[in-house]
Design a protein around this motif. Structure first.
Motif, PDB file in Angstrom:
ATOM      1  N   ASP A 162       0.718  -1.081   0.043  1.00 20.09           N
ATOM      2  CA  ASP A 162      -0.013  -0.117  -0.077  1.00 20.09           C
ATOM      3  C   ASP A 162       0.742   1.393  -0.118  1.00 20.09           C
ATOM      4  O   ASP A 162       0.451   2.259  -0.779  1.00 20.09           O
ATOM      5  N   LYS A 163       2.156   1.188   0.777  1.00 24.02           N
ATOM      6  CA  LYS A 163       3.016   2.459   0.886  1.00 24.02           C
ATOM      7  C   LYS A 163       3.665   2.651  -0.649  1.00 24.02           C
ATOM      8  O   LYS A 163       3.542   4.011  -1.133  1.00 24.02           O
ATOM      9  N   THR A 164       3.715   1.506  -1.085  1.00 25.31           N
ATOM     10  CA  THR A 164       4.520   1.570  -2.559  1.00 25.31           C
ATOM     11  C   THR A 164       3.680   2.313  -3.499  1.00 25.31           C
ATOM     12  O   THR A 164       3.878   3.233  -4.321  1.00 25.31           O
ATOM     13  N   GLN A 165       2.589   1.860  -3.634  1.00 27.58           N
ATOM     14  CA  GLN A 165       1.347   2.349  -4.332  1.00 27.58           C
ATOM     15  C   GLN A 165       0.912   3.699  -4.201  1.00 27.58           C
ATOM     16  O   GLN A 165       0.885   4.558  -5.133  1.00 27.58           O
ATOM     17  N   GLU A 166       0.886   4.037  -2.852  1.00 28.54           N
ATOM     18  CA  GLU A 166       0.621   5.380  -2.497  1.00 28.54           C
ATOM     19  C   GLU A 166       1.551   6.266  -3.052  1.00 28.54           C
ATOM     20  O   GLU A 166       1.407   7.645  -3.291  1.00 28.54           O
ATOM     21  N   SER A 167       3.007   6.010  -2.674  1.00 27.07           N
ATOM     22  CA  SER A 167       4.078   6.869  -2.867  1.00 27.07           C
ATOM     23  C   SER A 167       4.269   6.997  -4.406  1.00 27.07           C
ATOM     24  O   SER A 167       4.375   8.157  -4.703  1.00 27.07           O
ATOM     25  N   ILE A 168       4.098   5.971  -4.994  1.00 23.66           N
ATOM     26  CA  ILE A 168       4.379   6.195  -6.537  1.00 23.66           C
ATOM     27  C   ILE A 168       3.278   7.116  -7.221  1.00 23.66           C
ATOM     28  O   ILE A 168       3.573   7.963  -8.047  1.00 23.66           O
ATOM     29  N   LYS A 223       4.595  13.442  -7.391  1.00 25.13           N
ATOM     30  CA  LYS A 223       4.839  14.801  -7.464  1.00 25.13           C
ATOM     31  C   LYS A 223       4.375  15.785  -6.314  1.00 25.13           C
ATOM     32  O   LYS A 223       5.304  16.482  -6.070  1.00 25.13           O
ATOM     33  N   VAL A 224       3.298  15.209  -5.546  1.00 23.11           N
ATOM     34  CA  VAL A 224       3.160  15.886  -4.248  1.00 23.11           C
ATOM     35  C   VAL A 224       4.373  15.614  -3.357  1.00 23.11           C
ATOM     36  O   VAL A 224       4.635  16.681  -2.708  1.00 23.11           O
ATOM     37  N   ILE A 225       4.746  14.734  -3.339  1.00 19.99           N
ATOM     38  CA  ILE A 225       6.011  14.439  -2.308  1.00 19.99           C
ATOM     39  C   ILE A 225       7.388  15.113  -2.818  1.00 19.99           C
ATOM     40  O   ILE A 225       7.957  15.681  -1.870  1.00 19.99           O
ATOM     41  N   LYS A 226       7.418  15.144  -4.096  1.00 20.46           N
ATOM     42  CA  LYS A 226       8.666  16.025  -4.349  1.00 20.46           C
ATOM     43  C   LYS A 226       8.295  17.630  -4.351  1.00 20.46           C
ATOM     44  O   LYS A 226       9.292  18.268  -4.032  1.00 20.46           O
ATOM     45  N   SER A 227       7.249  17.969  -4.546  1.00 19.74           N
ATOM     46  CA  SER A 227       6.973  19.263  -4.411  1.00 19.74           C
ATOM     47  C   SER A 227       6.730  19.768  -2.893  1.00 19.74           C
ATOM     48  O   SER A 227       7.180  21.120  -2.735  1.00 19.74           O
ATOM     49  N   PHE A 228       6.687  19.019  -2.065  1.00 19.94           N
ATOM     50  CA  PHE A 228       6.742  19.442  -0.670  1.00 19.94           C
ATOM     51  C   PHE A 228       8.217  18.901  -0.084  1.00 19.94           C
ATOM     52  O   PHE A 228       8.571  19.066   0.897  1.00 19.94           O
ATOM     53  N   GLY A 229       9.046  18.444  -0.956  1.00 19.91           N
ATOM     54  CA  GLY A 229      10.524  18.051  -0.526  1.00 19.91           C
ATOM     55  C   GLY A 229      10.490  17.061   0.466  1.00 19.91           C
ATOM     56  O   GLY A 229      11.217  17.053   1.342  1.00 19.91           O
ATOM     57  N   TYR A 230       9.746  16.013   0.523  1.00 21.84           N
ATOM     58  CA  TYR A 230       9.305  14.791   1.372  1.00 21.84           C
ATOM     59  C   TYR A 230       9.781  13.779   1.290  1.00 21.84           C
ATOM     60  O   TYR A 230       9.580  12.641   1.618  1.00 21.84           O
ATOM     61  N   GLN A 231      11.017  13.713   0.036  1.00 18.71           N
ATOM     62  CA  GLN A 231      11.557  12.478  -0.488  1.00 18.71           C
ATOM     63  C   GLN A 231      12.243  11.665   0.818  1.00 18.71           C
ATOM     64  O   GLN A 231      11.961  10.473   0.719  1.00 18.71           O
ATOM     65  N   GLN A 232      12.935  12.373   1.572  1.00 17.27           N
ATOM     66  CA  GLN A 232      13.814  11.598   2.486  1.00 17.27           C
ATOM     67  C   GLN A 232      12.738  10.977   3.505  1.00 17.27           C
ATOM     68  O   GLN A 232      13.125   9.927   3.888  1.00 17.27           O
ATOM     69  N   GLU A 233      11.780  11.672   3.938  1.00 12.46           N
ATOM     70  CA  GLU A 233      11.035  11.504   5.209  1.00 12.46           C
ATOM     71  C   GLU A 233      10.188  10.214   4.401  1.00 12.46           C
ATOM     72  O   GLU A 233       9.734   9.005   5.186  1.00 12.46           O
ATOM     73  N   ASP A 234       9.807  10.259   3.234  1.00 14.06           N
ATOM     74  CA  ASP A 234       9.108   9.126   2.654  1.00 14.06           C
ATOM     75  C   ASP A 234      10.020   7.912   2.453  1.00 14.06           C
ATOM     76  O   ASP A 234       9.344   6.777   2.741  1.00 14.06           O
ATOM     77  N   ILE A 235      11.264   8.216   2.034  1.00 14.95           N
ATOM     78  CA  ILE A 235      12.159   6.810   1.838  1.00 14.95           C
ATOM     79  C   ILE A 235      12.280   6.203   3.417  1.00 14.95           C
ATOM     80  O   ILE A 235      12.189   5.084   3.484  1.00 14.95           O
ATOM     81  N   GLU A 236      12.188   7.082   4.470  1.00 16.31           N
ATOM     82  CA  GLU A 236      12.374   6.590   5.693  1.00 16.31           C
ATOM     83  C   GLU A 236      11.132   5.807   6.134  1.00 16.31           C
ATOM     84  O   GLU A 236      11.232   4.524   6.862  1.00 16.31           O
ATOM     85  N   ASP A 237       9.908   6.234   5.764  1.00 16.78           N
ATOM     86  CA  ASP A 237       8.709   5.424   6.026  1.00 16.78           C
ATOM     87  C   ASP A 237       8.523   4.097   5.258  1.00 16.78           C
ATOM     88  O   ASP A 237       8.181   3.072   5.851  1.00 16.78           O
ATOM     89  N   PHE A 238       9.164   4.246   4.033  1.00 19.90           N
ATOM     90  CA  PHE A 238       9.199   2.951   3.354  1.00 19.90           C
ATOM     91  C   PHE A 238      10.195   1.843   3.956  1.00 19.90           C
ATOM     92  O   PHE A 238       9.888   0.703   3.842  1.00 19.90           O
ATOM     93  N   THR A 239      11.535   2.381   4.370  1.00 18.81           N
ATOM     94  CA  THR A 239      12.324   1.349   4.909  1.00 18.81           C
ATOM     95  C   THR A 239      11.933   1.118   6.131  1.00 18.81           C
ATOM     96  O   THR A 239      12.196  -0.222   6.468  1.00 18.81           O
ATOM     97  N   LYS A 240      11.063   1.679   6.849  1.00 17.62           N
ATOM     98  CA  LYS A 240      10.487   1.372   8.052  1.00 17.62           C
ATOM     99  C   LYS A 240       9.686   0.180   8.037  1.00 17.62           C
ATOM    100  O   LYS A 240       9.713  -1.018   8.585  1.00 17.62           O
ATOM    101  N   LEU A 241       8.719   0.232   7.081  1.00 15.60           N
ATOM    102  CA  LEU A 241       7.790  -0.735   6.568  1.00 15.60           C
ATOM    103  C   LEU A 241       8.679  -1.837   5.977  1.00 15.60           C
ATOM    104  O   LEU A 241       8.116  -3.038   6.241  1.00 15.60           O
ATOM    105  N   SER A 242       9.602  -1.788   5.160  1.00 16.01           N
ATOM    106  CA  SER A 242      10.310  -2.750   4.452  1.00 16.01           C
ATOM    107  C   SER A 242      11.013  -3.656   5.705  1.00 16.01           C
ATOM    108  O   SER A 242      11.014  -4.910   5.472  1.00 16.01           O
ATOM    109  N   LYS A 243      11.792  -2.824   6.564  1.00 20.60           N
ATOM    110  CA  LYS A 243      12.193  -3.867   7.597  1.00 20.60           C
ATOM    111  C   LYS A 243      11.087  -4.595   8.496  1.00 20.60           C
ATOM    112  O   LYS A 243      11.459  -5.800   8.795  1.00 20.60           O
ATOM    113  N   ASP A 244       9.887  -3.988   8.613  1.00 29.54           N
ATOM    114  CA  ASP A 244       9.018  -4.672   9.269  1.00 29.54           C
ATOM    115  C   ASP A 244       8.612  -6.058   8.609  1.00 29.54           C
ATOM    116  O   ASP A 244       8.521  -7.075   9.234  1.00 29.54           O
TER     117      ASP A 244
END
Length: 585
Positions: A198-204, A208-229
């Protein structure tokens, strides 16, 4: 083993294929008994000095023939059993997808897309493995193990067979316990994969919104956390999975030790020959696979059971709105009567609509205006019969909308939603979505009415331009106008524009509305909007506030009333004047 009972409907469907496959498994299990016995005979002949060239060639020929037969039989049982399991995956995916298309809006408001995708991929694969590898390991372990034990007991020595089986209760207890642990841990792992999906689908989708708000690093961290889980929970599964082989190897090792110890004793006592002991140990080697298969079986079955339960939860979700047995089968048309005393969305505490009443003659235009959350979209959702359970009635063409088949009702309504969804295909195919066999002239005419034709001609490949996923290559106004053209292709009796002109400028909006008025002079149109310019030509205008109608009438009547509509109109006129740089009146 409950999952096999739950899959009984499929085994009945494919009983012939499974029967043939299992019979071939049985023959393979029987043929496997031949080589160890021949090896025993050969060793005894060597020991007695009676082995000749002709007898050696005879034994080799028998083993070669047995190997060839096993090769052919193994090919066909794989084709029957694994071919059937692939068919199960196809049926399950189609059943899930068909159910997805029937589920109501409220279901999709509560469930995540990534989770549903995980059900249709990983969970279906786990169930498929149960119907393939699970069936194989179940019957192969029973037949091979059973025949080997019979051969050991009746052709060599029953006492040594019983001694070799002493460690088996340890294996039965251990594998059963491990299976229960895997069941729960695999459910947790699948749920974690759903979250990651769900996170992958939502982020992809929202990149555009993620990039426009400069949220890439935080989004990567969220993804990494879920991937680790996901990794952590799959490691928890693997930890239990890894216990099967060592436990079974320990049991086998004890069996070998007991066999050699007591076998040597029996040889010394002349109770059996060296060839018999060699054959017995060869048979014991054949038991290694059934023992390992039992461990694999618990693993496969518990994974499949956990996944099948997750799939069942989706398939057991109620569809909600079913057609009546005597539902009308024609496409409705005619006057619209809307009388809702109260309607509350599922899960909400307060009503979304209260005392909303209006009559709309066929061919008239209804305008609905109000702030966000005023109840405009709620009216449209009820017209589309996305929700039932309201206090009141909605009558179209002399019958309540519940009296029609849902499919026929929706054929009568062309809906252009606020969220303009375009498919990742060509502009032409997006417009002709509801009429795939439409002529080019029809598609172009719909585009002209929506005032998007000229824009399309300027695209790199015209109508054959691929718009990208969700129309990512187009502007908001272009997506809106293509959506309007798509709805017009249906030639609907009722056209609904749900704030569908918000992304176009005032001049284009006026041109589109004029084109719609000319092209649909005898058809009903419903427009919701925040801009009064989009609805001031309507025959009836509803001013919504807090789920109820506070003002109703024509543009002129509402202006004379000098109420909320009048205030909004004056405010928007002032805003338009400011945007134009000011001026005199």
């Amino acid at each position: 083993m409950k999952v096999f009972l739950k899959l009984g409907w499929f085994f009945k469907l494919q009983w012939r294929e499974y029967t043939i496959g299992i019979v071939m498994l049985i023959f393979v299990a029987l043929l496997q008994l031949v080589p160890p016995k021949i090896i025993g005979y050969t060793i005894d002949e060597i020991g007695t000095g009676t082995l000749t060239k002709s007898s050696l060639l005879k034994w080799i020929s028998i083993i070669a023939l047995v190997a060839l037969c096993m090769y052919v039989l193994r090919y066909y049982w794989r084709k029957m059993i694994f071919g059937s399991s692939n068919l199960l995956a196809k049926i399950m995916r189609e059943k899930l997808f068909r159910h997805f298309t029937k589920l109501g809006t409220s279901f999709y408001q509560q469930r995540r897309i990534g989770d549903l995708m995980a059900h249709a991929t990983n969970d279906v694969s786990a169930v498929q493995q149960t119907a393939g590898g699970g069936v194989l390991t179940l019957f192969d372990s029973i037949t091979t193990g059973g025949f080997v034990l019979i051969a050991m007991a009746f052709t060599i020595d029953w006492r040594l067979t019983l001694i070799a089986l002493i460690p088996m209760p340890l294996m039965a207890f251990s594998t059963s316990y491990y299976g229960k642990l895997i069941h729960q841990r695999f459910r947790d792992a699948q749920a974690a994969f759903s979250d990651l999906n769900d996170k992958t689908q939502e982020s992809i989708s929202g990149v555009k919104v993620i990039k426009s708000f400069g949220y890439q690093q935080e989004d990567i961290e969220d993804f990494t956390k879920l991937s680790k889980d996901v990794v952590d929970k799959n490691i928890r599964v693997a930890r239990i999975d890894s216990l099967f082989d060592p436990t079974i190897s320990l049991v086998i090792a004890i069996s070998y030790f007991l066999t050699l110890a007591f076998g040597a004793k029996f040889i010394v006592e002349d109770a059996m020959s060296i060839g018999d002991l060699v054959a017995f140990t060869a048979y014991l080697g054949l038991l290694v696979w059934p023992m390992l298969a039992i461990g694999m079986l618990f693993n496969i079955v518990e994974r499949g059971h956990a996944s099948y339960e997750r799939i069942e939860q989706i398939l057991n979700e109620p569809i909600g709105m079913e057609d009546r047995a005597d539902a009308l089968t024609h496409v409705p048309s005619g006057d619209l009567s809307f009388h809702i005393n109260s309607f509350t969305f599922p899960g909400d505490a307060t009503p979304s609509l209260r005392q909303v009443h209006f009559e709309l003659k066929e061919g008239q235009t209804l305008g609905i205006v109000g702030k966000t959350g005023a109840g405009k979209s709620a009216i449209l959702k009820l017209l589309l019969r996305q929700f039932d359970g309201f206090d009141g009635s909605i009558i179209l063409g002399g019958h309540t909308i519940e009296a029609y088949e849902k499919n026929k009702l929706r054929q009568a309504i062309g809906y252009v939603p606020q969220d303009h969804f375009l498919f990742s295909t060509t502009v032409y195919q997006n417009i002709a979505f509801a009429q795939v066999d439409a002529a080019t002239e029809e598609v172009e005419q719909a585009a002209k009415v929506a005032h998007i034709h000229e824009d399309i001609l300027r695209f790199s490949n015209g109508y054959e331009t691929v718009v990208g996923e969700r129309g990512v290559a187009l502007s908001g106004g272009q997506k809106q106008r293509i959506s309007i053209a798509r709805a017009l292709m249906m030639q609907p009796n009722v056209l609904i524009l749900d704030d569908s002109l918000s992304a176009v400028d005032a001049k284009t909006e006026e041109a589109i509305l004029e084109s719609l008025k000319m092209a649909r002079d005898k058809a009903t149109t419903i427009i919701t909007s925040h801009r009064l310019s989009a609805i001031q030509h309507a025959h009836i205008i509803l001013f919504m506030e807090n789920g109820t109608v506070v003002e109703k009438g024509t543009h002129e009547e509402l202006m004379e009333l000098q109420g909320r509509y009048y205030e909004m109109y004056q405010l928007q006129q002032l805003e338009q004047l400011v945007e134009q740089g000011g001026g005199t009146q």
